[in-house]
Scaffold this active site. Structure first.
Site, PDB file in Angstrom:
ATOM      1  N   GLU A  69       0.821  -1.212   0.000  1.00 49.57           N
ATOM      2  CA  GLU A  69       0.000   0.000   0.000  1.00 49.57           C
ATOM      3  C   GLU A  69       0.854   1.260   0.000  1.00 49.57           C
ATOM      4  O   GLU A  69       1.847   1.349   0.727  1.00 49.57           O
ATOM      5  CB  GLU A  69      -0.902   0.016   1.249  1.00 49.57           C
ATOM      6  CG  GLU A  69      -1.975  -1.044   1.212  1.00 49.57           C
ATOM      7  CD  GLU A  69      -2.939  -0.943   2.389  1.00 49.57           C
ATOM      8  OE1 GLU A  69      -2.914   0.050   3.142  1.00 49.57           O
ATOM      9  OE2 GLU A  69      -3.737  -1.891   2.548  1.00 49.57           O
TER      10      GLU A  69
ATOM     11  N   GLU B 185      -8.617   1.853  -4.704  1.00 48.15           N
ATOM     12  CA  GLU B 185      -9.711   1.516  -3.787  1.00 48.15           C
ATOM     13  C   GLU B 185     -10.479   2.773  -3.389  1.00 48.15           C
ATOM     14  O   GLU B 185      -9.884   3.768  -2.939  1.00 48.15           O
ATOM     15  CB  GLU B 185      -9.137   0.820  -2.534  1.00 48.15           C
ATOM     16  CG  GLU B 185     -10.228   0.469  -1.526  1.00 48.15           C
ATOM     17  CD  GLU B 185      -9.807  -0.541  -0.463  1.00 48.15           C
ATOM     18  OE1 GLU B 185      -8.698  -1.099  -0.557  1.00 48.15           O
ATOM     19  OE2 GLU B 185     -10.625  -0.772   0.446  1.00 48.15           O
TER      20      GLU B 185
HETATM   21  O1  KIV Z   1      -6.644  -6.891   1.607  1.00 48.59           O
HETATM   22  C1  KIV Z   1      -7.461  -6.817   0.684  1.00 48.59           C
HETATM   23  O2  KIV Z   1      -8.436  -7.580   0.594  1.00 48.59           O
HETATM   24  C2  KIV Z   1      -7.269  -5.794  -0.331  1.00 48.59           C
HETATM   25  C3  KIV Z   1      -8.341  -5.592  -1.343  1.00 48.59           C
HETATM   26  C4  KIV Z   1      -9.487  -4.877  -0.733  1.00 48.59           C
HETATM   27  C5  KIV Z   1      -7.853  -4.907  -2.558  1.00 48.59           C
HETATM   28  O3  KIV Z   1      -6.268  -5.128  -0.319  1.00 48.59           O
END
Ligand code: KIV
Length: 261
Positions: free
Chosen positions: A110, A177
């Protein structure tokens, strides 16, 4: 390995689904899903935490190994958990090494600020990296909750700039997201690499959902962007209650469900 770039060039949508366990993975293996994300959302939907922050490398590796045992040729992306890629480069490499050896074919991490060098180093070292921008759940305490990102012009510009940086760092794809559809479209049009949306409208190069959301397994979690393809919670409840009724009324086990001498 799934060719993400070719998919984008051919305007063929990429379908990604989260998965965390062996039994589900065996079903996904037989499905038309392209890519499995072993997300750090495991901390929430598999372990009952309120955020993804409690996920750690041990937790992720256990889930990745289970999913790997249930699949043969699905592309598996393993999420790097909170802070696991923000320590020294050596610590990051050790964490990524574990996730890849657990069976991931790529990792996702991220944010981009401060991660550019790490991503570039990983990519140069042979690790395919997926980025993740917009609502980055590991930063929930900074973002002030799970809310749509990039709504005003300044915020949108920052996400657009970050998306270019993700591409320049060498990521093969990026998750967007919870961002407005128009912003996701602008980013998708400006990048060579495919965007995978969740709560980002219909113009991204692919879509991802959390398996438990798609299956309708939760009573209370129903954000606008989720489509429930099954009323899974009700189906499970009916099955559990039918079992309880059958046991209480002496209908289970039936004659052909018992061993003779
Ligand atoms: O951890 C997860 O499920 C994610 C998705 C929402 C993209 O990062």
């Amino acid at each position: 390995m799934l060719d993400f770039k070719t998919r984008k060039d051919r305007s063929e949508k990429i379908v990604m689904l989260t998965c965390y366990d062996y039994t589900s993975a065996r079903i996904v293996q037989d499905s038309e899903i392209d890519v499995i994300l072993v997300g750090d959302s495991a901390a929430m939907v598999m372990h009952g935490h309120g955020t993804t922050i409690p996920a750690d490398v041990d937790m992720m590796c256990r889930h990745i190994e289970s999913v790997g045992r249930g699949t043969s040729d699905k592309f598996i992306i393993g999420d790097m958990p909170f802070l696991s890629f923000r320590q020294s480069l050596a610590d990051t490499l050790r964490a990524v090494d574990r996730v890849m050896k657990a069976g991931a074919h790529a990792i996702k991490l991220e944010g981009i600020e401060g991660n550019e060098e790490t991503i570039a180093h990983l990519v140069r070292s042979g690790v395919p990296v997926m980025g993740h921008l917009g609502l980055t759940p590991q930063a929930v305490n900074q973002l002030g909750g799970y809310r749509v990102q990039g709504r005003d012009e300044d915020a949108a510009r920052i996400i657009q700039r970050d998306a270019l940086a993700v591409e320049q760092a060498g990521c093969f794809s990026v998750v967007l997201e919870c961002v407005p559809e128009q912003l996701a479209k602008t980013i998708t049009d400006s990048l060579q690499i495919p965007t995978i949306g969740i709560g980002a409208g219909m113009h991204t190069d692919g879509q991802v959902l959390v398996m438990q959301d798609l299956l309708g397994l939760s009573a209370d979690f129903k954000p606008k962007f989720v489509r429930r393809y099954l009323d899974g919670r009700q189906l499970w409840l009916d099955a559990f209650n039918n079992f309880a009724e059958d046991v209480r009324h002496g209908r289970f086990p039936a004659a052909d469900e018992r061993y003779g001498q």
